[in-house]
Design a protein around this motif. Structure first.
Motif, PDB file in Angstrom:
ATOM      1  N   PRO A  56     -39.871   1.805 -50.037  1.00 27.64           N
ATOM      2  CA  PRO A  56     -39.903   0.881 -51.179  1.00 27.64           C
ATOM      3  C   PRO A  56     -39.703   1.643 -52.477  1.00 27.64           C
ATOM      4  O   PRO A  56     -40.189   2.760 -52.640  1.00 27.64           O
ATOM      5  N   GLY A  57     -38.954   1.049 -53.408  1.00 27.20           N
ATOM      6  CA  GLY A  57     -38.696   1.711 -54.681  1.00 27.20           C
ATOM      7  C   GLY A  57     -39.988   2.011 -55.419  1.00 27.20           C
ATOM      8  O   GLY A  57     -40.896   1.186 -55.476  1.00 27.20           O
ATOM      9  N   SER A  58     -40.121   3.215 -55.947  1.00 27.01           N
ATOM     10  CA  SER A  58     -41.316   3.611 -56.696  1.00 27.01           C
ATOM     11  C   SER A  58     -40.932   4.730 -57.646  1.00 27.01           C
ATOM     12  O   SER A  58     -39.827   5.239 -57.620  1.00 27.01           O
ATOM     13  N   SER A  59     -41.866   5.122 -58.475  1.00 29.00           N
ATOM     14  CA  SER A  59     -41.588   6.153 -59.468  1.00 29.00           C
ATOM     15  C   SER A  59     -41.829   7.551 -58.937  1.00 29.00           C
ATOM     16  O   SER A  59     -41.477   8.520 -59.576  1.00 29.00           O
ATOM     17  N   ALA A  60     -42.455   7.696 -57.768  1.00 31.99           N
ATOM     18  CA  ALA A  60     -42.762   9.007 -57.217  1.00 31.99           C
ATOM     19  C   ALA A  60     -42.059   9.176 -55.871  1.00 31.99           C
ATOM     20  O   ALA A  60     -41.968   8.239 -55.082  1.00 31.99           O
ATOM     21  N   THR A  61     -41.559  10.384 -55.626  1.00 36.41           N
ATOM     22  CA  THR A  61     -40.891  10.661 -54.364  1.00 36.41           C
ATOM     23  C   THR A  61     -41.906  10.614 -53.217  1.00 36.41           C
ATOM     24  O   THR A  61     -42.959  11.240 -53.301  1.00 36.41           O
ATOM     25  N   PRO A  62     -41.615   9.891 -52.125  1.00 37.17           N
ATOM     26  CA  PRO A  62     -42.562   9.847 -50.997  1.00 37.17           C
ATOM     27  C   PRO A  62     -42.793  11.239 -50.418  1.00 37.17           C
ATOM     28  O   PRO A  62     -41.887  12.082 -50.382  1.00 37.17           O
ATOM     29  N   THR A  63     -44.007  11.483 -49.951  1.00 32.41           N
ATOM     30  CA  THR A  63     -44.362  12.780 -49.369  1.00 32.41           C
ATOM     31  C   THR A  63     -44.734  12.683 -47.903  1.00 32.41           C
ATOM     32  O   THR A  63     -44.956  13.703 -47.271  1.00 32.41           O
ATOM     33  N   ARG A  64     -44.801  11.470 -47.361  1.00 31.89           N
ATOM     34  CA  ARG A  64     -45.174  11.301 -45.956  1.00 31.89           C
ATOM     35  C   ARG A  64     -44.073  10.565 -45.208  1.00 31.89           C
ATOM     36  O   ARG A  64     -43.397   9.698 -45.770  1.00 31.89           O
ATOM     37  N   LEU A  65     -43.923  10.885 -43.923  1.00 32.62           N
ATOM     38  CA  LEU A  65     -42.879  10.255 -43.116  1.00 32.62           C
ATOM     39  C   LEU A  65     -43.145   8.768 -42.952  1.00 32.62           C
ATOM     40  O   LEU A  65     -42.200   7.967 -42.952  1.00 32.62           O
ATOM     41  N   ASN A  66     -44.415   8.378 -42.817  1.00 34.36           N
ATOM     42  CA  ASN A  66     -44.697   6.957 -42.598  1.00 34.36           C
ATOM     43  C   ASN A  66     -44.512   6.111 -43.859  1.00 34.36           C
ATOM     44  O   ASN A  66     -44.716   4.901 -43.839  1.00 34.36           O
ATOM     45  N   ALA A  67     -44.096   6.738 -44.967  1.00 34.77           N
ATOM     46  CA  ALA A  67     -43.742   5.964 -46.155  1.00 34.77           C
ATOM     47  C   ALA A  67     -42.345   5.355 -46.030  1.00 34.77           C
ATOM     48  O   ALA A  67     -41.968   4.510 -46.836  1.00 34.77           O
ATOM     49  N   PHE A  68     -41.583   5.812 -45.028  1.00 35.04           N
ATOM     50  CA  PHE A  68     -40.229   5.318 -44.816  1.00 35.04           C
ATOM     51  C   PHE A  68     -40.178   4.388 -43.612  1.00 35.04           C
ATOM     52  O   PHE A  68     -40.993   4.487 -42.688  1.00 35.04           O
ATOM     53  N   THR A  69     -39.180   3.506 -43.609  1.00 38.03           N
ATOM     54  CA  THR A  69     -38.926   2.598 -42.491  1.00 38.03           C
ATOM     55  C   THR A  69     -37.498   2.815 -42.006  1.00 38.03           C
ATOM     56  O   THR A  69     -36.560   2.856 -42.799  1.00 38.03           O
ATOM     57  N   LYS A  70     -37.334   2.941 -40.688  1.00 41.59           N
ATOM     58  CA  LYS A  70     -36.009   3.177 -40.123  1.00 41.59           C
ATOM     59  C   LYS A  70     -35.143   1.935 -40.272  1.00 41.59           C
ATOM     60  O   LYS A  70     -35.548   0.828 -39.924  1.00 41.59           O
ATOM     61  N   VAL A  71     -33.909   2.107 -40.786  1.00 41.57           N
ATOM     62  CA  VAL A  71     -33.008   0.975 -41.009  1.00 41.57           C
ATOM     63  C   VAL A  71     -31.688   1.128 -40.262  1.00 41.57           C
ATOM     64  O   VAL A  71     -30.946   0.147 -40.123  1.00 41.57           O
ATOM     65  N   ALA A  72     -31.349   2.327 -39.769  1.00 42.97           N
ATOM     66  CA  ALA A  72     -30.106   2.522 -39.023  1.00 42.97           C
ATOM     67  C   ALA A  72     -30.181   3.856 -38.289  1.00 42.97           C
ATOM     68  O   ALA A  72     -30.943   4.756 -38.675  1.00 42.97           O
TER      69      ALA A  72
END
Length: 551
Positions: free
Chosen positions: A489-505
């Protein structure tokens, strides 16, 4: 309850850390031996200290454990991530010279911890003295995240904090019943696995490596668990000094309850943290007795009323695609108009005559229309046949498949290795989006295509500068590589954990076009490499030459 209740009747002073029981059993025999061999020992010359070999990445211990990455080097010992080439698995290794002043203590602590066999602890697999070195091999959990990393993004929600303190206090209670203490329990030594289980690493060994001891090991470990709970509830370290990446409390304020530091903290857990941290005059807000052993703390946590996990978000229902042709009465911008009433029927013979006249006109109109239609069809049959333009085609382009979207500029790219040492060749990241196919960013080398079984993957975070609608990501690689595309999800800070992302392709190959099933709005995209191609030197490396994002 007395201070030794958590150790099966032993007092806190009796429960010395690690291998104290072994030391006590050997005291008498050591005294006797000293009296008979003192003269001989006095004549012996002291053995000169040995020089430990220079350890480096790629060094192999016992012709089995290949060192991959040094994660700690302090106080005469080093800790490594390594590969057990015999069993093809990742392991952790502590290494110190055999003549190190704490070598014997470390071996004894590791062997004692290995006998515990409790799944709540990171297991010690072996403890070896091999010529000039002493090393301890333990589990390596690539899917686990230290509590310190979890707290870097914010405090834990109440149910998660409850699970953490419950599992850690129960585990330490079991360890103290066997005479084992930790003495260095901090947010970096508590790991959360993907399944939600908490594991404790460094039991007995972490203290032995640093020469730590305590007259009250149970009290010290209990207070450490209280500090972990306090930090989990408030994202603050419960002392004035900053520690473990967390800010301390304001100076001069003293130890205040977590629910007074941050709004919304669970009252029962706040009380538990204070009872575990009672020290130097600090007291729990309800004047409950302090918890002085992990056993007492585990019982106090179990007595907290059940804390439910957070509810799943309610499903989002899409509106029906068919809207009514007439808006409901009172809709904005439209005035509700009542349906007109039907006109009254004409009375008597006048109405009958009008009905027959209308019917006759309809019959005439239908007849004329049929004649005109037949005449038109006849005239078309006499004309030469024209080639019809296929439906949906305009100038050779299929109208049902819109043209490719426009390229989106990339603000920056960052290497991403959350389950390793945190970095993955950051100096060459710019080569992955410099519009020069001859340059590339590459990963570190690994012993096998699955990254040496050390972690599930590594990759690059693509920052678009702001949240944008993304339809495709094109990735050019050198060598066939398995790739997952993830979005956060768009935010002002770069994610630091893998579970902050969701697989889309997903995709596999060299020149990949990863098409999203529907446009995703995100600022941060993760190109995640999960299977690497072989390199010329026999190792495995991933190489990305270009990344392009399409909106």
């Amino acid at each position: 309850m007395n201070a030794g209740a958590g150790s099966g009747g032993r007092t806190d002073a009796d429960t010395v850390p690690m291998v104290g029981a072994v030391a006590r059993r050997s005291t008498a025999s050591a005294s006797t031996a000293a009296s008979t061999t003192g003269t001989t020992a006095a004549k012996r010359r002291p053995k000169p200290p040995t020089t430990a070999p220079d350890l480096h990445s790629g060094h192999k211990l016992a012709r089995r454990y290949q060192l991959e990455e040094c994660v700690t080097r302090v106080d005469g010992f080093s800790s490594w991530r390594a590969v057990d080439e015999k069993l093809r698995r990742a392991v952790g290794i502590h290494v110190l010279p055999a003549d190190h002043g704490r070598a014997r203590q470390v071996l004894a602590a590791a062997r004692s911890a290995a006998l515990l066999g409790d799944p709540r602890f990171v297991q010690v697999l072996d403890a070896v003295e091999d010529n000039e070195l002493v090393y301890v091999i333990h589990e390596w959990l690539p899917d686990a995240t230290p509590l310190a990393d979890l707290l870097a993004t914010g405090p834990l929600e109440p149910h998660e904090a409850y699970q953490m303190v419950s599992q850690v206090s129960q585990g330490m209670a079991a360890a103290h019943r066997e005479g084992l203490a930790h003495l260095r329990l901090d947010p970096g030594d508590v790991l959360r696995t993907m399944s939600g289980q908490y594991r404790i690493r460094g039991l007995a060994v972490a203290a032995a490596l640093r020469g730590l001891s305590s007259d009250r090991p149970q009290r010290q470990d209990t207070e450490s668990i209280g500090a972990l709970l306090y930090a989990s509830l408030t994202q603050r370290w419960p002392y004035e000094e900053d520690a473990h990446g967390l800010s301390g409390l304001p100076k001069g304020v003293g130890l205040v309850a977590p629910d007074q530091v941050r709004a919304g903290v669970h009252r029962g857990l706040s009380e538990i943290a204070m009872r575990a941290l009672v020290n130097d005059g600090a007291t729990a807000s309800r004047e409950e007795p302090p918890c002085t052993t992990p056993e007492e703390l585990a019982k106090a946590v179990a007595a907290v009323p059940r804390i439910r996990p957070p509810e799943q978000p309610a499903p989002v229902y899409r509106p029906t695609p068919f809207a009514p042709s007439t808006p409901p009465p009172g809709a904005p911008g439209r005035t509700a108009v009542a349906a007109p009433a039907p006109p009254p029927a004409l009375p008597g013979r006048t109405g009958q005559a009008l009905k027959w006249a209308v019917a006759a006109l309809l019959i005439v109109a239908i007849g004329l229309g049929s004649w005109q239609l037949a005449d038109t069809l006849q005239s078309r049959e006499n004309q030469p046949t024209k080639r019809a333009t296929p439906t949906g085609q305009r100038g050779g382009k299929d109208a049902t498949h819109p043209a490719t979207g426009k390229p989106l500029p990339i603000a920056t790219v960052k290497d991403f290795d959350p389950l390793g040492n945190g970095t993955e060749n950051p100096t060459d990241v710019s080569k992955a989006y410099d519009n020069d196919p001859s340059t590339y960013w590459e990963t570190s080398w690994y012993a096998s295509a699955d990254l040496g079984s050390l972690k599930p993957g590594v990759g690059l975070i693509v920052d678009l500068g702001s949240a944008r609608a993304v339809s495709q990501v094109k990735v050019n690689l050198i060598g066939s590589t398995d790739v997952q595309l993830m979005a956060a999800p768009g935010s002002s800070a770069t994610p630091t954990r893998l579970n902050a992302f969701t697989k889309v392709a997903t995709g596999s190959g060299t020149n990949l076009t990863l098409t999203l099933p529907s446009k995703v709005t995100s600022r941060y995209l993760l190109v995640w490499l999960t299977k690497l191609p072989p390199a010329a030197d026999g190792s495995y490396r991933g190489k990305i030459s270009e990344i392009h994002v399409v909106g």
